[in-house]
Write a protein that holds these residues in place. Structure first.
Motif, mmCIF file in Angstrom:
data_model
loop_
_atom_site.group_PDB
_atom_site.id
_atom_site.type_symbol
_atom_site.label_atom_id
_atom_site.label_comp_id
_atom_site.label_asym_id
_atom_site.label_seq_id
_atom_site.Cartn_x
_atom_site.Cartn_y
_atom_site.Cartn_z
ATOM 1 N N ASP A 109 10.293 48.121 31.776
ATOM 2 C CA ASP A 109 9.506 48.421 32.984
ATOM 3 C C ASP A 109 9.708 48.627 34.848
ATOM 4 O O ASP A 109 9.231 49.829 35.274
ATOM 5 C CB ASP A 109 8.288 48.443 32.920
ATOM 6 C CG ASP A 109 6.671 48.719 31.483
ATOM 7 O OD1 ASP A 109 7.310 49.713 31.900
ATOM 8 O OD2 ASP A 109 6.614 47.741 30.925
ATOM 9 N N THR A 140 6.733 52.261 27.104
ATOM 10 C CA THR A 140 7.485 51.599 27.621
ATOM 11 C C THR A 140 7.549 53.418 28.976
ATOM 12 O O THR A 140 6.888 53.618 30.222
ATOM 13 C CB THR A 140 8.517 51.620 27.965
ATOM 14 O OG1 THR A 140 8.725 50.188 27.699
ATOM 15 C CG2 THR A 140 9.246 51.054 29.225
ATOM 16 N N ARG A 143 4.404 54.416 29.701
ATOM 17 C CA ARG A 143 3.132 53.905 31.141
ATOM 18 C C ARG A 143 3.370 54.209 31.789
ATOM 19 O O ARG A 143 2.846 53.378 33.291
ATOM 20 C CB ARG A 143 3.635 51.947 30.006
ATOM 21 C CG ARG A 143 2.897 51.834 29.851
ATOM 22 C CD ARG A 143 3.082 49.865 29.616
ATOM 23 N NE ARG A 143 4.075 49.440 29.363
ATOM 24 C CZ ARG A 143 4.867 49.158 28.395
ATOM 25 N NH1 ARG A 143 4.707 49.662 27.701
ATOM 26 N NH2 ARG A 143 5.967 48.519 28.243
ATOM 27 N N ASN A 144 4.690 54.799 32.064
ATOM 28 C CA ASN A 144 5.956 55.281 33.387
ATOM 29 C C ASN A 144 5.295 56.276 33.862
ATOM 30 O O ASN A 144 6.003 56.619 34.368
ATOM 31 C CB ASN A 144 6.425 54.286 33.492
ATOM 32 C CG ASN A 144 6.537 52.736 34.026
ATOM 33 O OD1 ASN A 144 7.225 52.781 34.920
ATOM 34 N ND2 ASN A 144 7.292 52.675 32.680
#
Length: 174
Positions: A109, A140, A143-144
């Motif tokens: 992250d 990941t 999430r970004n």
């Protein structure tokens, strides 16, 4: 059983790798190639020798970030913008890899967030390709702010096994 608590997130330093980091980059890249051949590889690496070293030097002259825990390189992530003027609104993330001892601690992250912070000033959107079986990496990226916009089927073949890539994009709001 591997412990993911070996390196605390506060102990991880992120910095841009340079050509002087060639040896440690080669080491982590060799691990990535060995442990995840369906994800990593380039024609230069298949050729090996001078071609591989030249490719790594070229990559390190651009933007490759390294995550360091306890003084050791535990993760890498690269970013580039195409030289083609018609495509300079698009950036690309590549060669993202975190060693086992750095996984589950937010190292991936942090690498992605740092690349995106650098990218946002330069491009309108960032693209990447990720093997469809890499569920932790896909989480990941999501999430970004990345979303899957397509599938590139059977990109890699190892023996009889075939692997698809998900094509992902993150658009920056302007």
């Amino acid at each position: 059983m591997t412990s993911h608590s070996a390196i605390a997130p506060s102990e991880v330093e992120i910095r841009r790798l340079i050509v002087d980091d060639l040896d440690i980059f080669r080491e982590i890249r060799a691990e990535a190639l060995q442990t995840h051949p369906q994800t990593f590889g380039s024609p230069e690496e298949e050729e090996g020798g001078d071609a591989m070293v030249a490719a790594y030097r070229h990559w390190l002259s651009g933007t490759i970030l390294g995550a360091f825990g306890c003084g050791n390189l535990i993760g890498i992530a690269g970013f580039y913008v195409s030289a083609d003027k018609r495509s300079q609104h698009r950036g690309h993330i590549f060669t993202v890899y975190v060693k086992e001892k750095g996984r589950g601690n937010g190292v991936g992250d942090r690498l992605i967030k740092e690349l995106l912070a650098r990218a946002e000033a330069r491009v309108e959107q960032v693209h990447l390709a990720v093997v469809s079986t890499a569920t932790a990496a896909i989480k990941t990226y999501k999430r970004n702010g990345f979303e899957i916009y397509g599938t590139d089927p059977c990109v890699v073949r190892i023996g009889e096994a075939m692997y698809d890539n998900y094509l992902m994009i993150k658009r920056f709001s302007r």
